[in-house]
Design an enzyme around this catalytic site. Sequence first.
Site, PDB file in Angstrom:
ATOM      1  N   HIS A 142       0.467  -0.959  -0.055  1.00  0.00           N
ATOM      2  CA  HIS A 142      -0.056  -0.113   0.294  1.00  0.00           C
ATOM      3  C   HIS A 142       0.708   1.778   0.235  1.00  0.00           C
ATOM      4  O   HIS A 142       0.421   2.017  -0.934  1.00  0.00           O
ATOM      5  CB  HIS A 142      -1.264  -0.413   1.374  1.00  0.00           C
ATOM      6  CG  HIS A 142      -1.431   1.108   1.543  1.00  0.00           C
ATOM      7  ND1 HIS A 142      -2.837   1.752   0.422  1.00  0.00           N
ATOM      8  CD2 HIS A 142      -1.075   2.299   2.338  1.00  0.00           C
ATOM      9  CE1 HIS A 142      -3.084   2.922   1.556  1.00  0.00           C
ATOM     10  NE2 HIS A 142      -2.277   3.214   1.873  1.00  0.00           N
ATOM     11  N   HIS A 147       1.438   4.697  -2.516  1.00  0.00           N
ATOM     12  CA  HIS A 147       1.282   6.485  -1.776  1.00  0.00           C
ATOM     13  C   HIS A 147       2.851   6.596  -2.915  1.00  0.00           C
ATOM     14  O   HIS A 147       2.451   7.818  -3.648  1.00  0.00           O
ATOM     15  CB  HIS A 147       1.597   6.769  -0.895  1.00  0.00           C
ATOM     16  CG  HIS A 147       0.129   6.504  -0.072  1.00  0.00           C
ATOM     17  ND1 HIS A 147      -0.451   7.317   0.241  1.00  0.00           N
ATOM     18  CD2 HIS A 147       0.511   5.713   1.102  1.00  0.00           C
ATOM     19  CE1 HIS A 147      -1.416   7.288   1.312  1.00  0.00           C
ATOM     20  NE2 HIS A 147      -1.220   5.848   1.551  1.00  0.00           N
ATOM     21  N   GLU A 203      -5.903   9.524  -0.049  1.00  0.00           N
ATOM     22  CA  GLU A 203      -6.177   8.108   0.304  1.00  0.00           C
ATOM     23  C   GLU A 203      -7.191   7.203  -1.051  1.00  0.00           C
ATOM     24  O   GLU A 203      -6.875   6.505  -1.603  1.00  0.00           O
ATOM     25  CB  GLU A 203      -6.841   7.442   1.490  1.00  0.00           C
ATOM     26  CG  GLU A 203      -5.639   7.485   2.627  1.00  0.00           C
ATOM     27  CD  GLU A 203      -5.150   6.820   2.715  1.00  0.00           C
ATOM     28  OE1 GLU A 203      -4.849   5.867   1.893  1.00  0.00           O
ATOM     29  OE2 GLU A 203      -3.573   6.725   3.290  1.00  0.00           O
ATOM     30  N   SER A 222      -3.750   0.572  -4.508  1.00  0.00           N
ATOM     31  CA  SER A 222      -3.513  -0.206  -4.211  1.00  0.00           C
ATOM     32  C   SER A 222      -4.298  -1.903  -3.710  1.00  0.00           C
ATOM     33  O   SER A 222      -3.858  -2.544  -2.867  1.00  0.00           O
ATOM     34  CB  SER A 222      -2.546  -0.419  -2.781  1.00  0.00           C
ATOM     35  OG  SER A 222      -3.826   0.281  -1.669  1.00  0.00           O
TER      36      SER A 222
HETATM   37 FE   LIG Z   1      -2.701   4.722   2.937  1.00  0.00          FE
END
Ligand SMILES: [Fe+2]
Length: 306
Positions: A142, A147, A203, A222
């Site tokens: 993730h 990110h 996010e 992700s």
């Molecule tokens: Fe995150």
Amino acid sequence: MPETSVLEGIQPGLTTTQAPFIEQAKASGQLYIHQPYEPYSEENHEAWRRLYSRLAPRWERYANEHFLKGIESLCLDPQRVPRLTEVNRFLNPLTGFQAKPVSGYVPAFLFFDCLRNREFPTTITIRRSDHLDYLPEPDIFHDIAGHVPMHTDKNFAEALVRFGECAHTAADLVSGIRDEETRIHCLTSIIKAMARFFWFTVEFGLMRGKDGLKVYGSGLLSSYGEIAHAIDAPEVQRYPIQLEWAVNQGFEIDHYQPLLFIVDSFDHLFSLVDQLEKWMRAGKLNNVAPGEPDVNEADLKSFLRA
Ligand SMILES: [Fe+2]
């Protein structure tokens, strides 16, 4: 048939919630750590390999162009868990950002302050290879595949840094409130507003581009299932972002998001962060709608001690 565990006899490696290295770091109060590479087990590399190969075609279809360019410039190995030092060698010259290994949860102020310093607190453990889909905790997939590619983009990076600066504004503002009860009330509300903003942009954000709607939020980037759901599912509500809505909107983390917000560009995102800070200074974030997310003791203390 005898009952046997799938993981019996397999090294714990650096698997989410099962890594002795992380347990030891936490026990000795170390939040910022180094990434040891040897403990990664073959099962850990297998988890990375499977996650990466499932998502790669979906990124081509659903991810925004800045992410695609970013993941290419990081030169990640689809076969092996990445070394953060390697990732940073490619990332740092582009925007000054770097991935900073941590042992677990980073209290809100410290997390935001890292962003201000162009550091991204990064989990080094990885989910089990037989539990690829849902995981409440972040993991290295993730953090690094979701990110970090975004941090290669200059405009996105500036918006993140600006967001980190807002945490300092918040700490300064509440330190001037004399009555303790009022101080805690306002701080709780401001942290909630910041967490919601982060959730609905960094996010789970969507961006309008020349080829239609694309994903830029890392929670979506992700997730094999949700990246497609976010764009294709007819029941998802997708609206142009309005700051007043995002900061007052609760969210739940244990199912696909029913409501997503769209930005036009990362300049647009930056201007929203600016606006967020103006509203904070004007006191408009002192009483946002109650509800998720919870603000915990460690989050509050991190701001009060800033
Ligand atoms: Fe995150």
